[in-house]
Design a protein around this motif. Structure first.
Motif, short mmCIF file in Angstrom:
data_model
loop_
_atom_site.label_atom_id
_atom_site.label_comp_id
_atom_site.label_asym_id
_atom_site.label_seq_id
_atom_site.Cartn_x
_atom_site.Cartn_y
_atom_site.Cartn_z
N LYS B 41 0.83 -1.21 0.00
CA LYS B 41 0.00 0.00 0.00
C LYS B 41 0.87 1.26 0.00
O LYS B 41 0.68 2.16 -0.83
CB LYS B 41 -0.91 0.02 1.24
CG LYS B 41 -1.79 -1.21 1.41
CD LYS B 41 -2.68 -1.09 2.62
CE LYS B 41 -1.96 -1.10 3.95
NZ LYS B 41 -1.28 -2.36 4.27
N SER B 42 1.81 1.32 0.93
CA SER B 42 2.67 2.51 1.02
C SER B 42 3.46 2.69 -0.27
O SER B 42 3.62 3.81 -0.76
CB SER B 42 3.63 2.39 2.20
OG SER B 42 2.90 2.34 3.40
N THR B 43 3.95 1.59 -0.81
CA THR B 43 4.72 1.67 -2.05
C THR B 43 3.89 2.29 -3.16
O THR B 43 4.35 3.18 -3.88
CB THR B 43 5.18 0.26 -2.45
OG1 THR B 43 5.96 -0.29 -1.39
CG2 THR B 43 6.00 0.30 -3.73
N ALA B 161 -3.65 9.43 1.28
CA ALA B 161 -3.37 9.36 2.72
C ALA B 161 -2.92 7.95 3.04
O ALA B 161 -3.56 6.97 2.65
CB ALA B 161 -4.63 9.71 3.51
N ASP B 162 -1.80 7.84 3.74
CA ASP B 162 -1.27 6.52 4.10
C ASP B 162 -1.58 6.21 5.56
O ASP B 162 -0.98 6.78 6.47
CB ASP B 162 0.25 6.49 3.86
CG ASP B 162 0.79 5.06 3.88
OD1 ASP B 162 -0.01 4.13 4.14
OD2 ASP B 162 2.00 4.88 3.65
N GLU B 163 -2.52 5.33 5.78
CA GLU B 163 -2.97 4.94 7.12
C GLU B 163 -3.15 6.15 8.03
O GLU B 163 -2.52 6.24 9.09
CB GLU B 163 -1.96 3.96 7.74
CG GLU B 163 -1.55 2.89 6.74
CD GLU B 163 -1.52 1.50 7.34
OE1 GLU B 163 -2.05 1.32 8.45
OE2 GLU B 163 -0.99 0.60 6.66
N PRO B 164 -4.01 7.07 7.65
CA PRO B 164 -4.14 8.32 8.41
C PRO B 164 -4.76 8.10 9.79
O PRO B 164 -4.62 8.96 10.65
CB PRO B 164 -5.07 9.18 7.53
CG PRO B 164 -5.87 8.19 6.76
CD PRO B 164 -4.95 7.03 6.51
#
Ligand SMILES: Nc1ncnc2c1ncn2[C@@H]1O[C@H](COP(=O)(O)OP(=O)(O)O)[C@@H](O)[C@H]1O
Ligand SMILES: [Mg+2]
Lengths: 326, 229
Positions: B41-43, B161-164
């Motif tokens: 996901k982050s990638t 948004a990454d795991e906000p």
């Protein structure tokens, strides 16, 4: 919600920002970074003071030495005006031949005045000053020559012109030897030229040292503000935007170091003024040490700012690119 | 709006973080990106923010092929993508106001426009009264909302948004997600990575599911979820 209706209008207004407004914002950022750079110096006064001292000393050394060298050059320049050419004449020249020669020498364009010292005057003077009077009188006849002491005209006081005049006079058949007290001045000047060159080389090396000192200080600053740099890059900051505060910071270091160097030179000259005035009075001279002057001071400050800027540029060029958001 | 075609990402270490990822997100859509830890996901979001570059494949955002963007053009691209992080990435030596104003200053917005836009952005996230506060004086939820205000202040067409809500309790998480929903309703395309399935189901938006670097079908994702639970 209100933001919904606002959205389009705001977007349009953003793109409609005129070039002038953008430029104003750009200039404002420069002004803010200028102020922020100074603020950063003040925030860590002790660390800043130490860095500034090091820069100041590194700049004061060549600046102060250059001031001394140029003082010495100007002193040797005034001595040239007092240059004398002594013509030692052949023995057994009659007094009338001596006067004739003196009159002839007076007609030379390069000669301002001629003082005649006859052989017996030479002897009297020597006896009076040396204390060998009795010994000399044992010799019977006078071994000392008559002398013409020549003061060159103003246009002939430079080492080269005086040298030529001396050669010309030395070619006269009655002259046994030419003695010029300008010779040592020429040597002194040559030595001062070498010294001047050496100081310039040292100045270059110390300038490099200043670049490295500022570069290292800014490198640490970049390291401390890593997060800020990463976040700014993520928010779309250009390299120029990120560089700006560091460049101003470095320029402030340079300016502060330059002011420090200026004060150190001033202080050193003040300390030397007394002894120099004393020495000058022993020579019956009104000589005073001159300082950096307006031109020298400006050169010192401008080059110190430039060196600070350059130092931070080096650090920024090497390290900012490496910091990328992850 | 966001188009991935056969995107692969292999990190220098040899890990294949994404393999053959293809999907399409329409303009004005809100999509949740889910998948277990290490799914990529982050990638995927980093590729969108040009923090990383794909090893293979093509990404088109807002009509622009990211492969054609050179280093010098990255800043201008990033100004059009609002990014929100799990750890907020706020600057702790600056006030909330200065943090939120930063994108405007970076973009060279006229300074007389800045205060009212910061106020509007902070009002949007319900923190209008905290302008002068330092981030450390705020709760985690408030800090996250400051991060959101900062991400939307320059009105980017895309928000990622990454795991906000990774550090927030369920109520705060729901509030933050609702905030994204409202931003989406004003026309911003929103992509949120999260593995909080309860929350995602509650919001009822499209879900894009990743497992071991591949997009998996929603029913498979359901199985995976069931298997894990
Ligand atoms: N910088 C990196 N270098 C090497 N491998 C990485 C890097 N970042 C992530 N990975 C690997 O890529 C895979 C996907 O990671 P990530 O995108 O962070 O997944 P997620 O966000 O879904 O947890 C993981 O196996 C992770 O170990
Ligand atoms: Mg992740």
């Amino acid at each position: 919600m209100p933001a919904a209706r606002d959205d389009g209008a705001r977007g349009a207004r953003l793109s409609r920002q005129t070039l002038r407004q953008r430029f104003a914002a750009y200039l404002l950022h420069h002004r803010q970074m200028l102020a922020a750079g100074f603020g950063r110096l003040r925030r860590h006064p002790l660390a800043t003071l130490m860095t500034v001292m090091v820069i100041g000393i590194a700049l004061a050394l060549p600046a102060g030495t250059l001031v001394l060298v140029s003082n010495a050059k100007s002193v040797s320049g005034t001595w040239q005006g007092a240059a004398r050419i002594s013509l030692f004449l052949k023995q057994n020249l009659s007094d009338s031949a001596l006067q004739q020669l003196a009159d002839r020498v007076r007609t030379y364009a390069g000669v301002a005045s001629v003082k005649v010292i006859t052989a017996s005057q030479s002897l009297a003077e020597f006896q009076q000053h040396s204390g060998f009077g009795d010994t000399l009188s044992l010799l019977g006849n006078n071994p000392l020559p008559a002398v013409l002491v020549i003061r060159p005209a103003n246009a002939y006081t430079t080492p080269l012109a005086a040298q030529q005049l001396g050669q010309e006079l030395g070619a006269l058949p009655q002259v046994a030897e030419v003695r010029m007290d300008i010779q040592w001045l020429r040597r002194l000047q040559a030595m001062l030229d070498i010294l001047h060159r050496a100081v310039l080389i040292i100045a270059l090396l110390l300038a490099l040292a200043v670049v490295l000192i500022v570069g290292n200080t800014i490198r640490l600053e970049i390291e401390n503000r890593r997060t800020e740099i990463e976040v700014s890059k993520l928010l779309g900051a250009t390299d120029a935007f990120i560089r700006r505060p560091f460049l101003y910071h470095g320029a402030w270091y340079g300016l502060a170091g330059g002011v420090m160097a200026w004060m150190l030179v001033l202080f050193a000259l003040l300390l030397m003024a007394g002894p120099v005035a004393h020495l000058a009075s022993l020579y019956g001279s009104q000589f005073h040490l001159s300082g950096l002057g307006l031109k020298g001071s400006l050169t010192l400050l401008v080059s110190s700012i430039a060196l600070g800027w350059l130092g931070s540029w080096v650090a920024v060029a090497r390290h900012l690119r490496a910091i990328e958001p992850t | 709006m966001i188009q991935f075609s056969e995107v692969n990402k292999r990190y220098a270490g040899g890990n294949e973080a994404l393999a053959g990822v293809s999907f399409n997100i329409e303009h004005g859509e809100m999509v949740f990106l889910t998948g277990p830890s290490g799914a990529g996901k982050s990638t995927l979001l980093k590729l969108l923010a040009l923090i990383e570059r794909p090893s293979r494949g093509q990404i088109v955002v807002n009509g622009q092929n990211l492969g054609g963007i050179r280093r010098g053009q990255i800043p201008h691209y990033r100004r059009k993508v609002g990014v929100i992080f799990q750890d907020h990435k706020l600057l702790h030596d600056r006030s909330v106001f200065d943090n939120v104003a930063l994108p405007l200053i970076i973009a060279g917005v006229a300074h007389q426009d800045i205060p009212k836009r910061v106020s509007a952005a902070l009002e949007l996230v319900g923190l209008a009264h905290k302008e002068r506060a330092l981030p450390v004086m705020l709760s985690t939820g408030e800090q996250q909302r400051v991060g959101i205000a900062r991400a939307v202040i320059s009105r980017p067409p895309i928000l990622i948004a990454d795991e906000p809500t990774g550090n927030l309790d369920p109520d705060l998480s729901f509030e933050v997600m609702q905030l994204f929903r409202r931003l989406n309703q004003v026309g911003i395309t929103v992509l949120v990575a999260s593995h909080d399935h309860t929350l995602i189901r509650r919001l009822g938006q499209r879900v894009l599911s990743l497992r071991a670097g591949r997009v998996v079908a929603p029913e498979l994702q359901g199985d995976a979820h069931a298997g894990r639970a």
